[in-house]
Design a protein around this motif. Structure first.
Motif, PDB file in Angstrom:
ATOM      1  N   TYR A 271      12.560 -12.867 -25.347  1.00  0.00           N
ATOM      2  CA  TYR A 271      11.594 -13.919 -25.681  1.00  0.00           C
ATOM      3  C   TYR A 271      10.194 -13.561 -25.190  1.00  0.00           C
ATOM      4  CZ  TYR A 271      12.128 -15.441 -20.803  1.00  0.00           C
ATOM      5  OH  TYR A 271      12.149 -15.498 -19.429  1.00  0.00           O
TER       6      TYR A 271
ATOM      7  N   ASP B 258       5.329 -17.467 -25.963  1.00  0.00           N
ATOM      8  CA  ASP B 258       5.273 -18.746 -26.661  1.00  0.00           C
ATOM      9  C   ASP B 258       6.383 -18.959 -27.678  1.00  0.00           C
ATOM     10  OD1 ASP B 258       4.312 -16.895 -28.482  1.00  0.00           O
ATOM     11  OD2 ASP B 258       2.263 -17.638 -28.439  1.00  0.00           O
ATOM     12  N   SER B 259       7.426 -18.116 -27.643  1.00  0.00           N
ATOM     13  CA  SER B 259       8.528 -18.310 -28.575  1.00  0.00           C
ATOM     14  C   SER B 259       9.797 -17.666 -28.037  1.00  0.00           C
ATOM     15  CB  SER B 259       8.193 -17.702 -29.946  1.00  0.00           C
ATOM     16  OG  SER B 259       9.298 -17.824 -30.826  1.00  0.00           O
TER      17      SER B 259
ATOM     18  N   ASN C  38       1.684 -13.282 -26.047  1.00  0.00           N
ATOM     19  CA  ASN C  38       1.871 -14.135 -27.216  1.00  0.00           C
ATOM     20  C   ASN C  38       2.173 -13.315 -28.465  1.00  0.00           C
ATOM     21  OD1 ASN C  38      -0.869 -15.447 -25.659  1.00  0.00           O
ATOM     22  ND2 ASN C  38       0.972 -16.700 -25.787  1.00  0.00           N
ATOM     23  N   SER C  39       2.724 -13.968 -29.460  1.00  0.00           N
ATOM     24  CA  SER C  39       3.047 -13.306 -30.719  1.00  0.00           C
ATOM     25  C   SER C  39       1.788 -12.720 -31.351  1.00  0.00           C
ATOM     26  CB  SER C  39       3.688 -14.302 -31.689  1.00  0.00           C
ATOM     27  OG  SER C  39       4.905 -14.799 -31.176  1.00  0.00           O
TER      28      SER C  39
ATOM     29  N   ILE D  52       6.886 -20.654 -22.424  1.00  0.00           N
ATOM     30  CA  ILE D  52       8.317 -20.429 -22.272  1.00  0.00           C
ATOM     31  C   ILE D  52       8.609 -20.002 -20.837  1.00  0.00           C
ATOM     32  CG2 ILE D  52      10.331 -19.170 -23.108  1.00  0.00           C
ATOM     33  CD1 ILE D  52       9.106 -20.889 -25.253  1.00  0.00           C
TER      34      ILE D  52
ATOM     35  N   GLY E  12      16.604 -14.274 -31.847  1.00  0.00           N
ATOM     36  CA  GLY E  12      16.190 -14.310 -30.449  1.00  0.00           C
ATOM     37  C   GLY E  12      17.224 -13.912 -29.423  1.00  0.00           C
TER      38      GLY E  12
END
Length: 561
Positions: free
Chosen positions: A76, A79-80, A99-100, A112, A433
């Motif tokens: 992970y 942020d996801s 972050n992505s 997260i 995930g």
């Protein structure tokens, strides 16, 4: 009270043994494992255990990876629970959960938990990578991929940008990072638009490379002739061909295993060692498309690249080898709803039989359909290249879904064909995930369940490299090193911004994305690139540049513990 026998045991046996242990520990103190000479990181983008199991059944014998499995990795990002390749790559390259879509910058937000503390507290601050650190340690460095070299995963080791989509910036930073060996695709991002390329800044980066002493090669014949020196292998305008298509569609392109062997040969000439990243880039794309043909071809070729790296590492004895996915893609399963009523009797031959008939990847299959987008043409193309006899309804459904998928029209083949004509299941065209498998061998080999940023940190530690010290040396905010009013960004040419710094009636110029300092009549090559982040309007410079402008002659800060 203890028994007399226990007292005798303690006095005449245990105490002498303890004394011997203490003496030996003083004479032969425990020492930490020495830093490794070489590190090879091999990433199978978008892969998981089910894909590896399928490849093993298809091959009919163990994979090279099987002998070195050591654990798993949590994937992970900041942020996801499901990462993209840029954030996953940043964790591996820089030891930072971000972050992505972000390429080796600290996270803007972290939502997260748990989020391990990092000394880089400023959002969107460049985070130095293990490749940059290896280079400053005097090691040779290399990147080998089957995508364009500016794609997400390789970008995270070579560049620092707020978006993985900034191909021109990523390519330029890669050129100015002094990397010894780079192989993959993406030639269009090296050429100016005026010469048929994609660069809006009109720079010819191939000419830059040649000026800097690189050989720029474009086919496997030139690759095999190489025996020394620095090289950029640009084997395609964009991405390389899928392995299953390569010999028919682009026989002049080298395989991933060939590039890996050559990179190791060139890099291992350095007595100080090397760092090498190898990526099986298109395993991910195959799983996005639910394309078993593309998947099997690229995954088995990746395994051959692993074998090439293993052959070197096991003979060398001073190499840490890590092999792992960055995340899983597609939610692939061996078994689907079609096999619900017979899965307890499913034999390997039945599982593999329809896959053995597939001769092309789904994207190439779609290109073979051509302009004649009719059910009959779909049926003819699929029976010819995938060996599957579709019904009229199947063909119509493929055409309908292809229209919905637009530029990814080829996704329709796997979505319609796999559930009905194979025993392969899929749950998504995106990423998933779950934890992913970890393979490793050599000194400092990790074991157990790791966090994704642990990969970057343990890679650095294996080389006796401190990533925090490295970041502090390579990336200092210009307005913290000089008065704010003395620093400005010159946008006269919007595609070629330049940092201007006024200091003691002189002006220093540092082009963004390059490792150059123009100071009076001098042009000083820097040990790192200049990074500009538009979102925060901040510019980052190496300490070396700051000391040169200020006329300081003190040693540069250390990057080892």
């Amino acid at each position: 009270m203890g028994s007399p026998n226990a007292t005798v045991l303690q006095q005449f046996i245990l105490r002498p043994i303890m004394l011997i242990v203490i003496v030996l520990s003083l004479v032969y103190p425990a020492t930490a494992i020495a830093a490794v000479k070489n590190v090879i990181v091999l990433i199978m983008d978008g892969c998981g255990d089910e894909q590896l199991t399928l490849a093993r059944w298809y091959k009919g014998s163990p994979l090279a990876l099987d002998a070195i499995r050591v654990g798993a990795v949590k994937t992970y990002n900041a942020d996801s629970v499901i990462p993209d390749s840029a954030s996953a790559g940043t964790a591996y390259a820089a030891g930072v959960r971000t972050n992505s879509g972000v390429v080796s910058l600290s996270p803007k937000t972290t939502t997260i938990p748990p989020a391990p503390a990092h000394t880089l507290k400023t959002p969107r601050q460049p985070c130095a990578t293990v490749l940059e650190g290896a280079r400053l340690l005097g090691k040779s460095t290399g990147v080998v991929v089957t995508c364009r070299i500016s794609h997400a995963t390789p970008a995270t080791y070579m560049a620092h940008t707020p978006s993985r989509k900034m191909d021109e910036d990523i390519t330029e930073q890669a050129v100015y990072q002094n990397i010894d060996v780079v192989m993959g695709g993406g030639k269009k991002y090296f050429r100016p638009q005026s010469a048929g390329g994609n660069r809006q800044d009109q720079e010819d980066l191939i000419s830059v490379l040649q000026t800097h002493g690189y050989r720029v090669i474009q086919n496997r014949t030139e690759l095999h002739k190489l025996d020394k020196g620095k090289v950029f292998g640009l084997f395609a305008s964009n991405h390389l061909e899928a392995e299953i298509d390569r010999l028919e569609c682009a026989p002049e392109q080298p395989s991933l295993a060939e590039m890996t062997r050559k990179a190791i040969q060139l890099l291992s000439a350095n007595p100080a060692g090397f760092f090498l990243l190898v990526e099986g880039s298109q395993i991910d794309w195959a799983c996005h498309a639910h394309d078993p043909a593309h998947l099997i071809g690229d995954l088995l070729m990746f395994d051959r690249a692993v074998q090439a790296a293993l052959d070197f590492a096991q003979k060398d004895g001073q190499t840490l080898l890590l092999a792992l996915p960055d995340h899983n893609t597609g939610g692939m399963s061996i078994g689907n709803q079609c096999s619900d009523h017979y899965y307890t009797r499913l034999q390997p031959e039945a599982l593999i039989a329809p896959l053995k008939k597939m001769q092309l990847s789904a994207p190439t299959l779609w290109r073979r359909v051509g302009k004649d987008k009719t059910p009959e043409k779909i049926k003819d193309t699929v029976i010819r290249y995938w060996g599957i006899q579709l019904t009229e309804k199947d063909a119509q459904e493929i055409l309908k879904k292809a229209e919905q998928y637009g530029k990814n029209a080829h996704n329709a083949f796997g979505e319609v064909i796999c559930p009905k004509y194979t025993d392969i299941g899929w749950t998504t065209h995106g990423h998933t995930g779950g934890d992913i498998p970890l393979f490793a061998c050599g000194p400092h080999r990790p074991v157990g369940l790791l966090d994704a940023p642990d990969i970057g940190r343990l890679t650095a530690e294996a080389m006796d490299l401190d990533l925090n010290l490295l970041s502090a040396r390579l990336f200092v905010e210009a307005r913290q090193a000089f008065p704010a009013q003395a620093v400005r960004l010159d946008h006269t040419d919007p595609y070629n911004p330049v940092v201007r710094i006024s200091y003691h009636d002189r002006q220093a110029s540092l082009p963004v994305n390059k490792n150059l300092l123009y100071w009076g009549e001098e042009v000083l090559p820097l040990e790192g690139v200049v990074v500009y982040l538009p979102e925060t309007e901040t510019t980052y410079l190496p300490v070396q540049a700051i000391q040169a402008i200020k006329g300081e002659s003190k040693p540069l800060p250390p990057i080892t513990k």
